[in-house]
Design an enzyme around this catalytic site. Structure first.
Site, PDB file in Angstrom:
ATOM      1  N   SER A 122      58.836  81.163  71.914  1.00 50.40           N
ATOM      2  CA  SER A 122      57.832  80.095  71.926  1.00 50.40           C
ATOM      3  C   SER A 122      57.715  79.577  73.354  1.00 50.40           C
ATOM      4  O   SER A 122      58.716  79.538  74.091  1.00 50.40           O
ATOM      5  CB  SER A 122      58.284  78.952  71.011  1.00 50.40           C
ATOM      6  OG  SER A 122      57.563  77.780  71.312  1.00 50.40           O
ATOM      7  N   GLY A 132      50.115  85.896  65.815  1.00 52.21           N
ATOM      8  CA  GLY A 132      51.533  86.072  65.512  1.00 52.21           C
ATOM      9  C   GLY A 132      51.906  85.428  64.186  1.00 52.21           C
ATOM     10  O   GLY A 132      51.281  84.453  63.753  1.00 52.21           O
ATOM     11  N   HIS A 177      54.725  84.431  77.299  1.00 51.42           N
ATOM     12  CA  HIS A 177      56.077  84.982  77.268  1.00 51.42           C
ATOM     13  C   HIS A 177      56.019  86.328  76.557  1.00 51.42           C
ATOM     14  O   HIS A 177      54.926  86.799  76.187  1.00 51.42           O
ATOM     15  CB  HIS A 177      57.040  84.007  76.575  1.00 51.42           C
ATOM     16  CG  HIS A 177      56.525  83.512  75.251  1.00 51.42           C
ATOM     17  ND1 HIS A 177      56.409  84.336  74.156  1.00 51.42           N
ATOM     18  CD2 HIS A 177      56.068  82.302  74.861  1.00 51.42           C
ATOM     19  CE1 HIS A 177      55.933  83.648  73.141  1.00 51.42           C
ATOM     20  NE2 HIS A 177      55.700  82.403  73.543  1.00 51.42           N
ATOM     21  N   ASP A 178      57.205  86.921  76.354  1.00 50.55           N
ATOM     22  CA  ASP A 178      57.226  88.275  75.772  1.00 50.55           C
ATOM     23  C   ASP A 178      56.583  88.320  74.385  1.00 50.55           C
ATOM     24  O   ASP A 178      56.068  89.359  73.979  1.00 50.55           O
ATOM     25  CB  ASP A 178      58.665  88.793  75.676  1.00 50.55           C
ATOM     26  CG  ASP A 178      59.223  89.120  77.049  1.00 50.55           C
ATOM     27  OD1 ASP A 178      58.451  89.067  78.032  1.00 50.55           O
ATOM     28  OD2 ASP A 178      60.425  89.415  77.144  1.00 50.55           O
ATOM     29  N   GLY A 227      48.280  79.907  76.975  1.00 46.17           N
ATOM     30  CA  GLY A 227      48.910  80.230  78.247  1.00 46.17           C
ATOM     31  C   GLY A 227      50.419  80.152  78.155  1.00 46.17           C
ATOM     32  O   GLY A 227      50.995  80.242  77.071  1.00 46.17           O
ATOM     33  N   HIS A 238      53.892  86.689  73.445  1.00 44.95           N
ATOM     34  CA  HIS A 238      52.448  86.880  73.661  1.00 44.95           C
ATOM     35  C   HIS A 238      52.165  88.315  74.110  1.00 44.95           C
ATOM     36  O   HIS A 238      51.175  88.917  73.692  1.00 44.95           O
ATOM     37  CB  HIS A 238      51.933  85.943  74.768  1.00 44.95           C
ATOM     38  CG  HIS A 238      51.976  84.493  74.425  1.00 44.95           C
ATOM     39  ND1 HIS A 238      52.825  83.616  75.044  1.00 44.95           N
ATOM     40  CD2 HIS A 238      51.268  83.764  73.530  1.00 44.95           C
ATOM     41  CE1 HIS A 238      52.629  82.400  74.565  1.00 44.95           C
ATOM     42  NE2 HIS A 238      51.700  82.465  73.635  1.00 44.95           N
TER      43      HIS A 238
END
Ligand code: PAF
Length: 286
Positions: A191, A153, A37-38, A34, A40
């Site tokens: 992060s 990632g 952010h960009d 959760g 993800h």
């Protein structure tokens, strides 16, 4: 199927299994804790591309207690499920966000996944038990979602290596799709923990991405890569945990005679927050 305007929120394993049984086409999962952010969103975009119009994208949203040490930020870890669902609108079909009791009726579980050497070197040395916790939840989520592809990632390079070994060693029929590190405009790797940093801390944290750039500029020289690792050793406000160049297959440190792909992994603490960065380089000369 094309992604719906709003992803379906599922919180129970039973509902997920029932929904999964009705999915056709490639099912692609993005596992997250959760606080999306960009970085993800880039993973979810890649998942959407891989799934195509016929397939389905499942985002898992679960802060996994097993991968946090007793003095780590499990309770403080940022959580905002409504914002997460909104962030993946138009990209994901399903957001799976179970409660801790749903995922782990017994905590800690009696049986968990052991990770060998990868769990004790580098990140594993600083976070004992972390990778066993990651491997256990990733295995459970792979069993529940049964994806054809899982997108991970490259920032968490040791986690990516671990998941690649996990599906190979446990014969889990899922392809792992790595996605490049997403960076903020100044270079800081994105992060969820960046929200803990003050403006000064963000400035100090740039020593990690500067080290990455120094390593990339030094390649293909193995000795250059090794020297570049220490280029920000004295950077202010930063406590280095490690800056290492390893063979990506074994995680053994390289030396100047090494030739081949090199994985560079960095971890440092800034204002109490642990930050990671990494890059891959090719060493072809001393
Ligand atoms: O990378 C993360 O956010 C977590 O380690 C993961 C893979 C979602 C497992 O909890």
């Amino acid at each position: 199927m094309t992604a719906p305007a709003t992803a379906q929120l599922i919180t129970t394993k039973a509902e997920l299994r029932a929904r999964r049984a009705a999915l056709i086409g490639p099912v692609v999962v993005v596992m997250t804790m959760g606080a999306l952010h960009d970085g993800h969103v880039a993973l979810v975009r890649r998942a959407r591309e891989v799934a195509g119009d016929e397939g389905a994208v499942v985002v898992t949203d679960f802060v996994n207690p097993l991968q946090f040490g007793p003095h780590e930020d499990f309770d403080a870890y940022p959580r905002d499920l409504a914002a997460d669902v909104a962030r993946v609108a138009g990209l994901a079909d399903i957001v799976f966000a179970p409660a801790v009791e749903e995922m782990y009726p017994v905590l800690p579980p009696l049986v968990s996944v052991a990770v060998g050497r990868l769990g004790t070197v580098l990140e594993g040395e600083f976070r004992p038990g972390h990778f066993a916790g990651v491997a256990t939840v990733v295995t459970k989520l792979l069993q529940l979602v049964r994806p054809d592809v899982a997108v991970f990632g490259r920032k968490d390079a040791q986690q990516l290596a671990l998941v690649q070994r996990l599906v190979a060693d446990l014969d889990i029929p899922c392809r792992i799709e790595p996605v490049a590190i997403q960076r903020e405009p100044e270079g800081l790797a994105r992060s969820s923990r960046n929200v803990y940093l003050s403006a000064t801390g963000r400035e100090q944290a740039l020593a990690l991405s500067r080290t990455v750039r120094a390593v990339e500029a030094a390649a293909p020289s193995a000795s250059g890569i090794l020297a570049a690792l220490a280029s920000e050793a004295g950077a202010p406000g930063l406590t280095w945990n490690y800056a290492a160049a390893v063979d990506p297959a074994t995680f053994e440190p390289i030396d100047e005679s090494y030739r081949g792909e090199v994985l560079v992994v960095l971890a440092a603490r800034v204002e109490g927050t642990r930050l990671l960065d990494s890059t891959v380089a090719e060493a072809t000369e001393a």
